[in-house]
Design a protein around this motif. Structure first.
Motif, mmCIF file in Angstrom:
data_model
loop_
_atom_site.group_PDB
_atom_site.id
_atom_site.type_symbol
_atom_site.label_atom_id
_atom_site.label_comp_id
_atom_site.label_asym_id
_atom_site.label_seq_id
_atom_site.Cartn_x
_atom_site.Cartn_y
_atom_site.Cartn_z
ATOM 1 N N THR A 17 48.380 57.635 20.985
ATOM 2 C CA THR A 17 48.750 56.401 20.292
ATOM 3 C C THR A 17 50.042 55.820 20.879
ATOM 4 O O THR A 17 50.845 56.569 21.438
ATOM 5 N N SER A 26 43.103 60.346 22.783
ATOM 6 C CA SER A 26 43.759 60.470 21.469
ATOM 7 C C SER A 26 45.264 60.260 21.561
ATOM 8 O O SER A 26 46.047 60.974 20.929
ATOM 9 N N GLY A 79 47.592 61.210 18.640
ATOM 10 C CA GLY A 79 47.174 60.521 17.419
ATOM 11 C C GLY A 79 45.704 60.788 17.137
ATOM 12 O O GLY A 79 45.075 61.636 17.785
ATOM 13 N N ASP A 80 45.188 60.033 16.188
ATOM 14 C CA ASP A 80 43.790 60.194 15.790
ATOM 15 C C ASP A 80 42.956 59.131 16.519
ATOM 16 O O ASP A 80 43.174 57.931 16.324
ATOM 17 N N LYS A 81 42.008 59.621 17.319
ATOM 18 C CA LYS A 81 41.231 58.709 18.170
ATOM 19 C C LYS A 81 40.591 57.576 17.355
ATOM 20 O O LYS A 81 40.621 56.412 17.743
ATOM 21 N N GLU A 82 40.019 57.949 16.213
ATOM 22 C CA GLU A 82 39.297 56.947 15.407
ATOM 23 C C GLU A 82 40.264 55.896 14.856
ATOM 24 O O GLU A 82 39.970 54.692 14.873
ATOM 25 N N LEU A 83 41.443 56.357 14.406
ATOM 26 C CA LEU A 83 42.438 55.407 13.874
ATOM 27 C C LEU A 83 42.956 54.476 14.978
ATOM 28 O O LEU A 83 43.172 53.280 14.756
ATOM 29 N N CYS A 105 43.334 55.731 24.219
ATOM 30 C CA CYS A 105 42.525 55.994 23.024
ATOM 31 C C CYS A 105 41.573 57.172 23.259
ATOM 32 O O CYS A 105 41.505 58.094 22.442
#
Ligand SMILES: Cc1cc2nc3c(=O)[nH]c(=O)nc-3n(C[C@H](O)[C@H](O)[C@H](O)COP(=O)(O)OP(=O)(O)OC[C@H]3O[C@@H](n4cnc5c(N)ncnc54)[C@H](O)[C@@H]3O)c2cc1C
Length: 326
Positions: A143, A141, A220-224, A138
């Motif tokens: 996934t 970033s 991917g998107d760290k926050e997601l 995570c």
């Protein structure tokens, strides 16, 4: 008074020394201490201190190697003296019987936790916790490892078990694994050579010791990724008895059925033998109410299997590994 106290203390020390000596294997103790360091070896170590179920008798010799070459050397010493050895990770999928494990238990855990991130690939040693590895993914970033954030074992244990949850499994992300085979040779398994199946892999089929693994994830998107991990952890906490000692789901899911409902429909929710109980929160789990022995848990597993077989004609195969002296 103080003399008496000192005598009692001295007596206790002598007992400790006797206890250590009674563990046997004198012929290899010195060699093992030379390899791993005396501070990383315990004698007659209760394995209930190292399993998530909090049950298990003593390991004659319990070693936490500091690095991969310690593992290789320890195994070589055991083999050359014909001393049995057993590899464990974080002990979260194990029932160790009450008489414990003879010979040497090698815990591939906290010290073997080095990792390296290179683009979408993470290479990590077998002792790293899967939950830590998902956090590392995570942070970078990456996934693909969200499913593993709440699985409490090591990477090595997860390879052996092809651990999985919420639609993901190790099979989806593993590229290659460095391992020590039964002949003590260093080998690399790549792709299909892992022979991954439902809660199984080449290590269960052929033997060997997982040392490090390469995982391929995706940007991917760290926050997601973080949000997804939070959602899964919340789901897990709501549905599983995480507040009590257990080893996760006791049984594999039989084709066409869900284990929890099968057990519940047999009227076994909350059913106990000694200190072992079918969880009232999730019937697929057995929990230790505080004073369970391994024998209690094993007896309860058998009881549940017999009931489910009698009621539904379905065989429940344990996912948990039962090890140690009967
Ligand atoms: C609360 C809870 C929830 C769980 N949820 C899940 C889940 O969602 N999904 C899931 O799949 N599992 C789950 N588990 C079970 C467990 O966490 C996994 O099976 C995990 O992969 C076991 O890893 P470990 O390091 O604890 O292995 P251990 O329990 O120590 O060992 C398991 C097996 O692997 C072998 N082994 C361990 N490390 C190595 C190594 N480096 N080389 C060779 N052999 C080795 C051992 O000899 C043993 O046969 C859960 C357990 C608990 C307690």
């Amino acid at each position: 008074m103080s003399n008496e106290y000192n005598l009692i203390k001295a007596g206790a020390n002598i007992k400790n020394i006797e206890k250590k000596q009674s563990c046997g294997y004198e012929e290899i103790k010195y060699e093992l201490e030379k390899i791993a360091g005396i501070e990383n070896i315990k004698y007659c170590e209760p394995l209930k201190n190292h399993t998530s179920f909090k049950v298990g008798g003593p390991a004659d010799i319990f070693i936490t190697p500091r690095n991969v070459s310690h593992v290789i050397d320890i195994v070589e010493v055991c083999k050359s003296h014909g001393v049995p050895f057993f590899i464990m990770g974080n002990g979260t999928n194990l029932i160790v019987r009450d008489k414990g494990i003879r010979g040497v238990v090698i815990k591939i855990g906290e010290y073997l936790n080095n990792y390296h991130v290179d683009g979408e690939v993470i290479e990590a040693e077998a002792g790293i916790l899967l939950s830590d590895l998902s956090k590392i993914a995570c942070e970078n970033s990456l996934t693909g490892l969200e499913f593993a954030c709440g699985i409490p074992g090591t990477l090595g244990g997860a390879i052996v078990m092809n651990a999985g949850a919420y639609g993901g499994e190790m099979k989806d992300v593993v590229i290659s694994t460095h391992y020590l085979n039964n002949e003590g040779e260093l080998k690399v398994a790549v792709g299909d050579e892992h022979l991954f199946g439902y809660r199984t892999s080449f290590i269960q089929k052929k033997g060997g010791i997982v040392l490090k693994t390469k995982l391929k994830l995706r940007i991917g998107d760290k926050e997601l990724i973080r949000q997804q991990m939070d959602i899964l952890n919340e789901k897990r906490a709501k549905s599983q008895p995480l507040e009590m000692p257990s080893a996760g789901s006791v049984f594999k899911r039989p084709p066409g059925y869900f284990t929890g409902p099968l057990i519940e429909q047999c009227g076994l929710k909350g059913y106990s033998i000694g200190g072992a109980q079918v969880s009232t929160k999730h019937c697929g789990f057995i929990v230790n109410k505080g004073n369970a022995s391994a024998s209690d848990i094993i007896a309860l597993i058998k009881f549940v299997q017999d009931k489910v077989k009698a009621e539904f004609g379905v065989h429940l195969e344990p996912e948990i590994k039962i090890v140690g002296e009967e």
